[in-house]
Design a protein around this motif. Structure first.
Motif, PDB file in Angstrom:
ATOM      1  N   THR A  13       0.850  -1.178   0.000  1.00  0.00           N
ATOM      2  CA  THR A  13       0.000   0.000   0.000  1.00  0.00           C
ATOM      3  C   THR A  13       0.893   1.238   0.000  1.00  0.00           C
ATOM      4  OG1 THR A  13      -0.061   0.201   2.412  1.00  0.00           O
ATOM      5  CG2 THR A  13      -1.651  -1.306   1.389  1.00  0.00           C
ATOM      6  N   GLY A  14       0.271   2.394   0.053  1.00  0.00           N
ATOM      7  CA  GLY A  14       1.050   3.620   0.122  1.00  0.00           C
ATOM      8  C   GLY A  14       1.925   3.707   1.351  1.00  0.00           C
ATOM      9  N   ALA A  15       1.658   2.857   2.346  1.00  0.00           N
ATOM     10  CA  ALA A  15       2.466   2.858   3.568  1.00  0.00           C
ATOM     11  C   ALA A  15       3.920   2.495   3.304  1.00  0.00           C
ATOM     12  CB  ALA A  15       1.866   1.893   4.595  1.00  0.00           C
ATOM     13  N   ILE A  16       4.208   1.879   2.160  1.00  0.00           N
ATOM     14  CA  ILE A  16       5.596   1.545   1.826  1.00  0.00           C
ATOM     15  C   ILE A  16       6.448   2.808   1.723  1.00  0.00           C
ATOM     16  CG2 ILE A  16       5.291   1.584  -0.687  1.00  0.00           C
ATOM     17  CD1 ILE A  16       7.343  -1.031   1.208  1.00  0.00           C
ATOM     18  N   PHE A  17       5.806   3.956   1.499  1.00  0.00           N
ATOM     19  CA  PHE A  17       6.536   5.213   1.347  1.00  0.00           C
ATOM     20  C   PHE A  17       6.599   6.016   2.646  1.00  0.00           C
ATOM     21  CE2 PHE A  17       5.119   4.214  -2.975  1.00  0.00           C
ATOM     22  CZ  PHE A  17       6.305   4.353  -3.672  1.00  0.00           C
ATOM     23  N   ASP A  18       6.122   5.468   3.757  1.00  0.00           N
ATOM     24  CA  ASP A  18       6.113   6.214   5.019  1.00  0.00           C
ATOM     25  C   ASP A  18       7.522   6.636   5.437  1.00  0.00           C
ATOM     26  OD1 ASP A  18       3.388   5.944   5.143  1.00  0.00           O
ATOM     27  OD2 ASP A  18       3.386   4.439   6.750  1.00  0.00           O
ATOM     28  N   GLY A  19       8.469   5.705   5.360  1.00  0.00           N
ATOM     29  CA  GLY A  19       9.841   6.025   5.771  1.00  0.00           C
ATOM     30  C   GLY A  19      10.475   7.077   4.889  1.00  0.00           C
ATOM     31  N   LEU A  20      10.218   7.001   3.596  1.00  0.00           N
ATOM     32  CA  LEU A  20      10.736   8.007   2.666  1.00  0.00           C
ATOM     33  C   LEU A  20      10.151   9.372   2.980  1.00  0.00           C
ATOM     34  CD1 LEU A  20      12.257   8.812   0.042  1.00  0.00           C
ATOM     35  CD2 LEU A  20      10.156   8.235  -1.200  1.00  0.00           C
ATOM     36  N   ALA A  21       8.827   9.436   3.164  1.00  0.00           N
ATOM     37  CA  ALA A  21       8.184  10.712   3.458  1.00  0.00           C
ATOM     38  C   ALA A  21       8.731  11.332   4.735  1.00  0.00           C
ATOM     39  CB  ALA A  21       6.676  10.513   3.566  1.00  0.00           C
ATOM     40  N   PRO A  29       6.487  18.151  -1.718  1.00  0.00           N
ATOM     41  CA  PRO A  29       5.150  17.734  -2.176  1.00  0.00           C
ATOM     42  C   PRO A  29       5.177  16.263  -2.578  1.00  0.00           C
ATOM     43  CG  PRO A  29       5.955  19.677  -3.382  1.00  0.00           C
ATOM     44  CD  PRO A  29       7.122  19.108  -2.642  1.00  0.00           C
ATOM     45  N   LEU A  30       4.294  15.478  -1.991  1.00  0.00           N
ATOM     46  CA  LEU A  30       4.317  14.034  -2.215  1.00  0.00           C
ATOM     47  C   LEU A  30       2.892  13.518  -2.381  1.00  0.00           C
ATOM     48  CD1 LEU A  30       6.773  11.622  -0.558  1.00  0.00           C
ATOM     49  CD2 LEU A  30       4.369  10.971  -0.656  1.00  0.00           C
ATOM     50  N   GLN A  31       2.656  12.798  -3.459  1.00  0.00           N
ATOM     51  CA  GLN A  31       1.336  12.228  -3.756  1.00  0.00           C
ATOM     52  C   GLN A  31       1.456  10.718  -3.844  1.00  0.00           C
ATOM     53  OE1 GLN A  31      -1.097  13.938  -7.057  1.00  0.00           O
ATOM     54  NE2 GLN A  31      -0.976  11.900  -7.976  1.00  0.00           N
ATOM     55  N   ILE A  32       0.585  10.010  -3.160  1.00  0.00           N
ATOM     56  CA  ILE A  32       0.565   8.554  -3.215  1.00  0.00           C
ATOM     57  C   ILE A  32      -0.495   8.105  -4.216  1.00  0.00           C
ATOM     58  CG2 ILE A  32       0.233   6.419  -1.926  1.00  0.00           C
ATOM     59  CD1 ILE A  32       2.697   7.975  -1.073  1.00  0.00           C
ATOM     60  N   ASN A  33      -0.088   7.312  -5.175  1.00  0.00           N
ATOM     61  CA  ASN A  33      -0.997   6.769  -6.175  1.00  0.00           C
ATOM     62  C   ASN A  33      -1.189   5.283  -5.905  1.00  0.00           C
ATOM     63  OD1 ASN A  33       0.686   9.098  -7.612  1.00  0.00           O
ATOM     64  ND2 ASN A  33      -1.320   9.002  -8.571  1.00  0.00           N
ATOM     65  N   GLU A  34      -2.220   4.960  -5.128  1.00  0.00           N
ATOM     66  CA  GLU A  34      -2.477   3.558  -4.806  1.00  0.00           C
ATOM     67  C   GLU A  34      -2.826   2.786  -6.079  1.00  0.00           C
ATOM     68  OE1 GLU A  34      -2.038   2.204  -1.921  1.00  0.00           O
ATOM     69  OE2 GLU A  34      -2.354   3.723  -0.363  1.00  0.00           O
ATOM     70  N   LEU A  35      -2.472   1.509  -6.113  1.00  0.00           N
ATOM     71  CA  LEU A  35      -2.802   0.673  -7.256  1.00  0.00           C
ATOM     72  C   LEU A  35      -4.296   0.382  -7.260  1.00  0.00           C
ATOM     73  CD1 LEU A  35       0.116  -1.930  -7.103  1.00  0.00           C
ATOM     74  CD2 LEU A  35       0.029   0.254  -8.323  1.00  0.00           C
ATOM     75  N   SER A  36      -4.917   0.524  -8.428  1.00  0.00           N
ATOM     76  CA  SER A  36      -6.339   0.224  -8.535  1.00  0.00           C
ATOM     77  C   SER A  36      -6.545  -1.279  -8.674  1.00  0.00           C
ATOM     78  CB  SER A  36      -6.951   0.972  -9.719  1.00  0.00           C
ATOM     79  OG  SER A  36      -6.292   0.637 -10.925  1.00  0.00           O
ATOM     80  N   ASP A  37      -7.785  -1.699  -8.632  1.00  0.00           N
ATOM     81  CA  ASP A  37      -8.131  -3.113  -8.669  1.00  0.00           C
ATOM     82  C   ASP A  37      -8.408  -3.533 -10.108  1.00  0.00           C
ATOM     83  OD1 ASP A  37      -9.045  -5.657  -8.338  1.00  0.00           O
ATOM     84  OD2 ASP A  37     -10.695  -5.150  -6.993  1.00  0.00           O
ATOM     85  N   GLY A 136       6.392  -7.200  10.121  1.00  0.00           N
ATOM     86  CA  GLY A 136       5.021  -6.844  10.451  1.00  0.00           C
ATOM     87  C   GLY A 136       4.405  -5.899   9.441  1.00  0.00           C
ATOM     88  N   LYS A 137       5.212  -4.960   8.955  1.00  0.00           N
ATOM     89  CA  LYS A 137       4.686  -4.009   7.965  1.00  0.00           C
ATOM     90  C   LYS A 137       4.373  -4.720   6.654  1.00  0.00           C
ATOM     91  CE  LYS A 137       4.966   0.752   6.667  1.00  0.00           C
ATOM     92  NZ  LYS A 137       5.457   2.057   7.117  1.00  0.00           N
ATOM     93  N   ILE A 138       5.236  -5.646   6.262  1.00  0.00           N
ATOM     94  CA  ILE A 138       4.972  -6.425   5.046  1.00  0.00           C
ATOM     95  C   ILE A 138       3.664  -7.196   5.194  1.00  0.00           C
ATOM     96  CG2 ILE A 138       5.789  -8.367   3.647  1.00  0.00           C
ATOM     97  CD1 ILE A 138       8.662  -7.374   4.273  1.00  0.00           C
ATOM     98  N   ALA A 139       3.463  -7.823   6.349  1.00  0.00           N
ATOM     99  CA  ALA A 139       2.231  -8.592   6.593  1.00  0.00           C
ATOM    100  C   ALA A 139       1.011  -7.683   6.600  1.00  0.00           C
ATOM    101  CB  ALA A 139       2.339  -9.349   7.915  1.00  0.00           C
ATOM    102  N   ASP A 140       1.123  -6.520   7.241  1.00  0.00           N
ATOM    103  CA  ASP A 140      -0.015  -5.593   7.306  1.00  0.00           C
ATOM    104  C   ASP A 140      -0.441  -5.154   5.904  1.00  0.00           C
ATOM    105  OD1 ASP A 140      -0.016  -5.749  10.054  1.00  0.00           O
ATOM    106  OD2 ASP A 140       1.021  -3.832  10.351  1.00  0.00           O
ATOM    107  N   MET A 141       0.537  -4.839   5.049  1.00  0.00           N
ATOM    108  CA  MET A 141       0.205  -4.396   3.697  1.00  0.00           C
ATOM    109  C   MET A 141      -0.385  -5.533   2.871  1.00  0.00           C
ATOM    110  SD  MET A 141       3.253  -1.708   2.621  1.00  0.00           S
ATOM    111  CE  MET A 141       4.574  -2.923   2.768  1.00  0.00           C
ATOM    112  N   ALA A 142       0.138  -6.739   3.058  1.00  0.00           N
ATOM    113  CA  ALA A 142      -0.388  -7.890   2.317  1.00  0.00           C
ATOM    114  C   ALA A 142      -1.835  -8.164   2.703  1.00  0.00           C
ATOM    115  CB  ALA A 142       0.481  -9.114   2.576  1.00  0.00           C
TER     116      ALA A 142
END
Length: 239
Positions: A13-21, A29-37, A136-142
């Motif tokens: 999810t967009g949470a993968i970019f939390d550390g970078l942000a 300026p940072l925009q998260i573009n979540e993957l659509s279904d 844990g973060k990998i599991a949460d996003m999965a």
């Protein structure tokens, strides 16, 4: 300042970019573009192409980097730079496509938590493999992604086009970031892409696996900040 449009990877999810942000200056300026279904790669890319702002820098991780390449082809005038993390311009081999189906079947049988445990061993570098916070973060996003979306995204990746022949037409700066221990998108694949674009460069992060955004966010942020600083001004950028 260029807006950074971020595209996450498979099962992220967009949470993968939390550390970078957190590591970038607060006014970035940072925009998260979540993957659509969708199970269609071109549809996923087209939706992101509609969402990105003008004069942006795309940061894509793994699946997100493959999509970023396609988005740049769809809206070259809007993309002023590409940062591709864990990337490969080639399409799946038949064996890789078949392995995607097997992975989905395992996830259906055993669940997303078990899938995430196995993927953590595969995606993290050896130094971070036992880090409970990262696992844990990998599991949460999965789990947040869910099996059905995961299955459709795997189908999209298995049928994605080979983009290597189009790399020579990318005229914005391209930074490729690869972990030295990445066994999913090898440093060699990243090096090939960086060589094939006119303004390409690769940085290899030692001791890092497939997830530099989790394993080394401060190093990634420093590279991104320098990349932004070195970009030509908007007046001098080619359309």
């Amino acid at each position: 300042m260029h807006t950074i449009a971020c595209i996450p990877g498979l099962l992220c999810t967009g949470a993968i970019f939390d550390g970078l942000a957190a590591a970038l200056p607060a006014d970035t300026p940072l925009q998260i573009n979540e993957l659509s279904d969708s199970d269609a790669f071109n549809t996923l890319a087209a939706r992101i192409a509609e969402e990105i702002p003008p004069a942006c820098v795309l940061i894509g991780m793994s699946m997100g980097s493959y999509l970023a390449l396609m988005v740049q082809r769809l809206r070259p005038e809007a993309v002023k730079g590409l940062v591709l993390i864990g990337t490969n311009a080639r399409a799946d081999t038949p064996e890789a496509a078949e392995n995607r189906k097997k992975t989905v079947n395992r996830a259906r049988k055993h669940g997303m938590q078990v899938l995430a445990e196995g993927l953590s061993d595969l995606m993290l570098g050896t130094a971070q493999r036992d880090n409970p916070a990262l696992r844990g973060k990998i599991a949460d996003m999965a789990i947040a992604t869910g099996i059905e979306v995961f299955a459709r995204h795997q189908s999209a990746l298995a049928s994605r086009p080979d983009q290597s022949d189009a790399l020579g037409a990318i005229h914005c700066p391209v930074l490729v970031i690869t972990g030295s221990e990445d066994v999913i998108t090898s440093p060699a694949a990243g090096a090939e892409l960086a060589r094939m674009v006119p303004q390409g460069a690769q940085v290899i992060l030692e001791g890092v696996g497939h997830l530099p955004l989790l394993e080394a966010p401060q190093q990634v942020a420093a590279l991104v900040a320098r990349f932004l600083t070195d970009l030509p001004t908007s007046e001098s950028l080619p359309e």
